[in-house]
Design a protein around this motif. Structure first.
Motif, PDB file in Angstrom:
ATOM      1  N   PRO A 212      49.695  39.567  40.265  1.00  0.00           N
ATOM      2  CA  PRO A 212      49.181  40.187  39.038  1.00  0.00           C
ATOM      3  C   PRO A 212      47.664  40.059  38.937  1.00  0.00           C
ATOM      4  O   PRO A 212      47.095  38.974  39.115  1.00  0.00           O
ATOM      5  N   LEU A 213      46.992  41.143  38.647  1.00  0.00           N
ATOM      6  CA  LEU A 213      45.548  41.107  38.453  1.00  0.00           C
ATOM      7  C   LEU A 213      45.142  40.276  37.237  1.00  0.00           C
ATOM      8  O   LEU A 213      44.103  39.611  37.275  1.00  0.00           O
ATOM      9  N   PRO A 214      45.910  40.283  36.125  1.00  0.00           N
ATOM     10  CA  PRO A 214      45.524  39.412  35.005  1.00  0.00           C
ATOM     11  C   PRO A 214      45.452  37.943  35.411  1.00  0.00           C
ATOM     12  O   PRO A 214      44.589  37.207  34.928  1.00  0.00           O
ATOM     13  N   LYS A 215      46.332  37.512  36.288  1.00  0.00           N
ATOM     14  CA  LYS A 215      46.304  36.125  36.776  1.00  0.00           C
ATOM     15  C   LYS A 215      45.004  35.856  37.534  1.00  0.00           C
ATOM     16  O   LYS A 215      44.319  34.858  37.285  1.00  0.00           O
ATOM     17  N   LEU A 216      44.649  36.756  38.475  1.00  0.00           N
ATOM     18  CA  LEU A 216      43.433  36.553  39.251  1.00  0.00           C
ATOM     19  C   LEU A 216      42.202  36.552  38.356  1.00  0.00           C
ATOM     20  O   LEU A 216      41.295  35.726  38.522  1.00  0.00           O
ATOM     21  N   ARG A 217      42.173  37.471  37.398  1.00  0.00           N
ATOM     22  CA  ARG A 217      41.005  37.557  36.512  1.00  0.00           C
ATOM     23  C   ARG A 217      40.898  36.334  35.613  1.00  0.00           C
ATOM     24  O   ARG A 217      39.796  35.819  35.378  1.00  0.00           O
ATOM     25  N   ALA A 218      42.043  35.853  35.122  1.00  0.00           N
ATOM     26  CA  ALA A 218      42.013  34.653  34.283  1.00  0.00           C
ATOM     27  C   ALA A 218      41.508  33.463  35.092  1.00  0.00           C
ATOM     28  O   ALA A 218      40.709  32.657  34.592  1.00  0.00           O
ATOM     29  N   GLU A 219      41.960  33.349  36.330  1.00  0.00           N
ATOM     30  CA  GLU A 219      41.501  32.245  37.178  1.00  0.00           C
ATOM     31  C   GLU A 219      39.996  32.291  37.395  1.00  0.00           C
ATOM     32  O   GLU A 219      39.305  31.262  37.309  1.00  0.00           O
ATOM     33  N   GLU A 220      39.481  33.484  37.676  1.00  0.00           N
ATOM     34  CA  GLU A 220      38.043  33.600  37.926  1.00  0.00           C
ATOM     35  C   GLU A 220      37.231  33.348  36.657  1.00  0.00           C
ATOM     36  O   GLU A 220      36.137  32.771  36.710  1.00  0.00           O
ATOM     37  N   GLN A 221      37.750  33.770  35.520  1.00  0.00           N
ATOM     38  CA  GLN A 221      37.039  33.526  34.272  1.00  0.00           C
ATOM     39  C   GLN A 221      37.041  32.040  33.907  1.00  0.00           C
ATOM     40  O   GLN A 221      36.062  31.519  33.360  1.00  0.00           O
ATOM     41  N   ILE A 222      38.140  31.346  34.246  1.00  0.00           N
ATOM     42  CA  ILE A 222      38.191  29.902  34.023  1.00  0.00           C
ATOM     43  C   ILE A 222      37.190  29.194  34.932  1.00  0.00           C
ATOM     44  O   ILE A 222      36.516  28.240  34.524  1.00  0.00           O
ATOM     45  N   LYS A 223      37.066  29.665  36.182  1.00  0.00           N
ATOM     46  CA  LYS A 223      36.072  29.082  37.088  1.00  0.00           C
ATOM     47  C   LYS A 223      34.660  29.247  36.526  1.00  0.00           C
ATOM     48  O   LYS A 223      33.843  28.314  36.565  1.00  0.00           O
ATOM     49  N   ALA A 224      34.379  30.452  36.021  1.00  0.00           N
ATOM     50  CA  ALA A 224      33.051  30.701  35.450  1.00  0.00           C
ATOM     51  C   ALA A 224      32.818  29.826  34.232  1.00  0.00           C
ATOM     52  O   ALA A 224      31.720  29.289  34.027  1.00  0.00           O
ATOM     53  N   LEU A 242      29.812  31.132  28.094  1.00  0.00           N
ATOM     54  CA  LEU A 242      30.978  30.275  28.175  1.00  0.00           C
ATOM     55  C   LEU A 242      32.076  30.769  27.245  1.00  0.00           C
ATOM     56  O   LEU A 242      33.244  30.890  27.644  1.00  0.00           O
ATOM     57  N   ALA A 243      31.690  31.055  26.007  1.00  0.00           N
ATOM     58  CA  ALA A 243      32.667  31.567  25.038  1.00  0.00           C
ATOM     59  C   ALA A 243      33.257  32.893  25.508  1.00  0.00           C
ATOM     60  O   ALA A 243      34.460  33.157  25.345  1.00  0.00           O
ATOM     61  N   GLN A 244      32.414  33.721  26.123  1.00  0.00           N
ATOM     62  CA  GLN A 244      32.868  35.019  26.624  1.00  0.00           C
ATOM     63  C   GLN A 244      33.886  34.848  27.749  1.00  0.00           C
ATOM     64  O   GLN A 244      34.906  35.552  27.808  1.00  0.00           O
ATOM     65  N   SER A 245      33.648  33.879  28.631  1.00  0.00           N
ATOM     66  CA  SER A 245      34.580  33.632  29.738  1.00  0.00           C
ATOM     67  C   SER A 245      35.914  33.099  29.233  1.00  0.00           C
ATOM     68  O   SER A 245      36.976  33.494  29.720  1.00  0.00           O
ATOM     69  N   ILE A 246      35.855  32.197  28.243  1.00  0.00           N
ATOM     70  CA  ILE A 246      37.097  31.654  27.676  1.00  0.00           C
ATOM     71  C   ILE A 246      37.896  32.757  26.994  1.00  0.00           C
ATOM     72  O   ILE A 246      39.116  32.865  27.172  1.00  0.00           O
ATOM     73  N   GLN A 247      37.195  33.595  26.232  1.00  0.00           N
ATOM     74  CA  GLN A 247      37.876  34.699  25.564  1.00  0.00           C
ATOM     75  C   GLN A 247      38.445  35.688  26.586  1.00  0.00           C
ATOM     76  O   GLN A 247      39.544  36.224  26.410  1.00  0.00           O
ATOM     77  N   GLY A 248      37.694  35.913  27.673  1.00  0.00           N
ATOM     78  CA  GLY A 248      38.181  36.803  28.726  1.00  0.00           C
ATOM     79  C   GLY A 248      39.447  36.270  29.370  1.00  0.00           C
ATOM     80  O   GLY A 248      40.384  37.025  29.639  1.00  0.00           O
ATOM     81  N   ALA A 249      39.485  34.958  29.614  1.00  0.00           N
ATOM     82  CA  ALA A 249      40.686  34.346  30.186  1.00  0.00           C
ATOM     83  C   ALA A 249      41.856  34.470  29.228  1.00  0.00           C
ATOM     84  O   ALA A 249      42.993  34.759  29.632  1.00  0.00           O
ATOM     85  N   ARG A 250      41.594  34.257  27.942  1.00  0.00           N
ATOM     86  CA  ARG A 250      42.646  34.380  26.932  1.00  0.00           C
ATOM     87  C   ARG A 250      43.227  35.797  26.927  1.00  0.00           C
ATOM     88  O   ARG A 250      44.446  35.989  26.886  1.00  0.00           O
ATOM     89  N   GLU A 251      42.354  36.793  26.984  1.00  0.00           N
ATOM     90  CA  GLU A 251      42.810  38.187  26.957  1.00  0.00           C
ATOM     91  C   GLU A 251      43.629  38.525  28.197  1.00  0.00           C
ATOM     92  O   GLU A 251      44.618  39.267  28.116  1.00  0.00           O
ATOM     93  N   GLN A 252      43.226  37.990  29.354  1.00  0.00           N
ATOM     94  CA  GLN A 252      43.981  38.276  30.574  1.00  0.00           C
ATOM     95  C   GLN A 252      45.350  37.618  30.560  1.00  0.00           C
ATOM     96  O   GLN A 252      46.323  38.188  31.041  1.00  0.00           O
ATOM     97  N   ILE A 253      45.435  36.421  29.996  1.00  0.00           N
ATOM     98  CA  ILE A 253      46.736  35.772  29.859  1.00  0.00           C
ATOM     99  C   ILE A 253      47.626  36.577  28.920  1.00  0.00           C
ATOM    100  O   ILE A 253      48.817  36.788  29.186  1.00  0.00           O
ATOM    101  N   ARG A 254      47.045  37.069  27.827  1.00  0.00           N
ATOM    102  CA  ARG A 254      47.808  37.916  26.896  1.00  0.00           C
ATOM    103  C   ARG A 254      48.236  39.223  27.572  1.00  0.00           C
ATOM    104  O   ARG A 254      49.354  39.706  27.348  1.00  0.00           O
TER     105      ARG A 254
END
Length: 304
Positions: A212-224, A242-254
């Motif tokens: 799943p691409l959301p998984k890969l994107r969430a992982e990369e956003q968590i790394k950032a 930082l806040a943007q990356s956390i929110q991005g990871a949240r959105e990808q998980i959703r």
């Protein structure tokens, strides 16, 4: 997942929910006529997604078996030879193919599938979560109303993933099938031999691995996010990133949850951990190793 399919596979496919059309040519229900813009967090990690996709593709290519590739090529050569009435050349090709398969089995007698080729197919979804939810709800309504084909058209684009499709020789049947063709050629039953060869080529086994691409994107956003969170004395701009990356990871998980990648039980702890990460990183605070748990959860998401 396994299935027998024709071996002709397209190498790259890009789907967008914003481009799905109804049979009449208009947009289906609430689906927008154009792909929806993606957030900066998604755009910023795309180079890493491309890199990981390429690395996984190289990994798959490294698992291919040269003798299996040669066996398929010789099977194709035999079919061409029969079409050109070169029976002797066809028999030679089948003998080479048999030898290649025997070599594979001699090395690994328990091997069931010998990989020949891997194709990478990307299905990307350029839509917001609310749009996807609306499409899912509409598809459910269509199914309840018995509108199966309209629902199928709607949901077939509801995927955001990379597929690694590997073409394999089924070693339980392919070698025996080749050996059964030689007597047909010797008996002059060329049409039967050609039909049998074509059937073999058309029923090679395809195995599919979905990431799943959301998984890969969430992982990369968590790394950032981790790179910034571990930094002391962050600037206001870095706090915002930082806040943007956390929110991005949240959105990808959703998004992964909305698209049904995994069970509902997979997501609850991830949502809780993202909330915890947000609290720990607020106000310029830094803490080493604070994302280890969410990284483990993401790794377990699809078992990769």
């Amino acid at each position: 997942m396994q299935q027998s399919l024709n071996r002709n596979i397209s190498c790259a496919v890009l789907f967008s929910i914003g481009l799905m059309l109804s049979p009449s040519g208009g947009a289906i229900g609430s689906v927008p006529p154009r792909a929806e813009p993606q957030g900066q967090a998604n755009r910023s990690v795309q180079p890493e997604i491309d890199k990981r996709t390429a690395e996984m593709s190289l990994e798959k290519q490294g698992q291919l078996i040269a003798e299996a590739q040669s066996a398929v090529a010789e099977t194709e050569r035999a079919l061409r030879a029969l079409n050109e009435k070169k029976n002797s050349e066809a028999l030679d090709a089948l003998a080479v193919a048999t030898g290649k398969l025997e070599l594979i089995l001699a090395r690994n007698p328990k091997l069931a599938l010998a990989p020949v080729r891997t194709d990478v197919i990307t299905h990307d979804l350029f839509a917001k979560i609310d749009t996807v939810k609306a499409a899912v709800n509409e598809a459910r309504d269509l199914l309840v109303d018995g509108e199966i084909q309209k629902a199928r058209q709607l949901i077939e684009g509801l995927g955001s993933e990379i597929e690694y499709r590997t073409l394999n020789i089924p070693l339980a049947t392919y070698p025996a099938a080749i050996k059964s063709i030689t007597p047909l050629i010797d008996a002059g039953k060329i049409d039967e031999a050609k039909a049998a060869l074509q059937t073999m080529l058309n029923t090679l086994v395809i195995t599919t691995e979905v990431v799943p691409l959301p998984k890969l994107r969430a992982e990369e956003q968590i790394k950032a996010a981790q790179a910034l969170a571990d930094k002391k004395g962050r600037t206001k701009e870095e706090d915002d990133k930082l806040a943007q990356s956390i929110q991005g990871a949240r959105e990808q998980i959703r998004m992964g949850e909305t698209l049904g990648y995994g069970s509902k039980q997979d997501y609850k702890p991830m949502h809780q951990q993202i909330d915890e990460i947000e609290k720990r990183s607020a106000g310029g605070k830094s803490e080493l190793g604070w994302v280890d748990k969410i990284k483990r959860q993401l790794a377990q998401w699809t078992g990769r």
